[in-house]
Scaffold this motif. Structure first.
Motif, short mmCIF file in Angstrom:
data_model
loop_
_atom_site.label_atom_id
_atom_site.label_comp_id
_atom_site.label_asym_id
_atom_site.label_seq_id
_atom_site.Cartn_x
_atom_site.Cartn_y
_atom_site.Cartn_z
N SER A 128 0.84 -1.19 0.00
CA SER A 128 0.00 0.00 0.00
C SER A 128 0.88 1.24 0.00
CB SER A 128 -0.91 0.00 1.23
OG SER A 128 -0.14 0.17 2.41
N ARG A 129 0.28 2.36 -0.38
CA ARG A 129 1.03 3.61 -0.41
C ARG A 129 1.55 3.97 0.98
NH1 ARG A 129 -3.42 6.96 -4.04
NH2 ARG A 129 -3.08 5.83 -5.99
N GLN A 130 0.68 3.82 1.98
CA GLN A 130 1.08 4.17 3.34
C GLN A 130 2.21 3.26 3.84
OE1 GLN A 130 -2.04 3.78 2.31
NE2 GLN A 130 -2.88 5.85 2.52
N HIS A 133 5.51 4.35 2.34
CA HIS A 133 6.03 5.51 3.07
C HIS A 133 6.65 5.08 4.40
CE1 HIS A 133 4.57 8.55 0.34
NE2 HIS A 133 3.32 8.13 0.44
N PHE A 134 5.94 4.20 5.09
CA PHE A 134 6.41 3.72 6.39
C PHE A 134 7.76 3.02 6.25
CE2 PHE A 134 6.73 0.29 9.52
CZ PHE A 134 6.59 0.98 10.71
N CYS A 162 4.75 10.39 -3.59
CA CYS A 162 3.49 11.13 -3.66
C CYS A 162 3.16 11.50 -5.11
CB CYS A 162 3.57 12.39 -2.81
SG CYS A 162 3.58 12.06 -1.04
N ASP A 165 1.37 8.78 -6.50
CA ASP A 165 0.03 8.65 -5.94
C ASP A 165 -1.00 9.49 -6.68
OD1 ASP A 165 1.07 6.95 -4.10
OD2 ASP A 165 1.19 8.43 -2.48
N ILE A 181 -0.34 12.76 4.40
CA ILE A 181 -0.55 11.37 4.82
C ILE A 181 0.75 10.57 4.72
CG2 ILE A 181 -1.79 9.24 4.32
CD1 ILE A 181 -4.11 10.95 3.31
N GLY A 182 1.42 10.70 3.56
CA GLY A 182 2.69 9.98 3.39
C GLY A 182 3.74 10.43 4.38
N TRP A 185 3.15 8.77 7.82
CA TRP A 185 3.57 7.38 7.92
C TRP A 185 5.09 7.24 7.83
CZ3 TRP A 185 0.78 3.95 10.08
CH2 TRP A 185 -0.61 4.03 10.02
#
Length: 211
Positions: A128-130, A133-134, A162, A165, A181-182, A185
């Motif tokens: 996932s995108r999040q 980033h994490f 991003c 995204d 959001i990114g 995370w």
């Protein structure tokens, strides 16, 4: 594999030996101006494989192999020729530098940073995108635990992620939400990972001397 230990590598390996085998507390019982991540890396090498020069260089070769694999995966979309040339050039320059360069801190930090670059440039649908980033935050924190200024690449990776995204709709307004959001995370991953060496220093009573 027959090279002697030299310069920073020998110093850090010796300090890791004093910590694990003789109970020395870093920054308090022995002083060296390196970050705790460097000690933890060498402690892991010594604990798993011993503190001999042979074990040191076997880990060195394994680390180089991992870097070359990541390099190949990053460069392969350009062409196999470019990927092969990139791996060959980096390997020759590194090994050509001799024992002086073996497991230098900057070299150790290349692998987590390159892996983060691979994650954002070759992102898989299963991630996932999040989570991407994490993971970038985690990987750059690992690099920063060895040399703090290595974290400077994290904002660039965050922005690149991003931009993917928003599917090419490049505008400030479109970037705000993904970046917030990114960034959250990435910060969570970075802070959690960066806190671990500090928790270790606190547990062994070295945190005050570190500061």
């Amino acid at each position: 594999l027959s090279w002697p230990l030299q310069t920073d590598g020998s110093t850090l390996h010796y300090i890791a030996y004093l910590i694990t085998e003789h109970g020395f507390v870093p920054y308090r019982d022995i002083f060296d101006p390196n970050m705790p991540g460097s000690y933890l890396f060498h402690m892991a090498v010594g604990t798993l494989f011993g503190y001999s020069a042979l074990a040191f260089h076997m880990v060195d070769v394994a680390w180089l192999t991992a870097i070359l694999i990541v390099t190949w995966l990053i460069m392969k979309p350009v062409s196999r020729t470019v990927a092969f040339a990139s791996c060959l050039l980096f390997g020759l320059i590194y090994l050509g530098s001799g024992p002086y360069m073996s497991l230098q801190r900057d070299y150790i930090a290349i692998l987590p940073m390159a892996t983060a670059f691979l994650l954002v440039t070759r992102r898989r649908p299963m991630l996932s995108r999040q989570f991407t980033h994490f993971l970038c935050g985690v990987l750059f924190a690992l690099a920063a635990s060895i040399k703090p200024h290595m974290a400077i690449g994290l904002p660039a990776m965050l922005l690149y992620n991003c931009l993917q995204d928003i599917d090419g709709a490049i505008s400030f307004k479109a970037l705000v939400k993904p970046c917030i959001i990114g960034g959250f995370w990435a910060l969570v991953g970075f802070v959690v990972t960066a806190a671990m060496p500090l928790l270790w220093l606190w547990r062994i009573g070295a945190l005050e001397s570190f500061w």
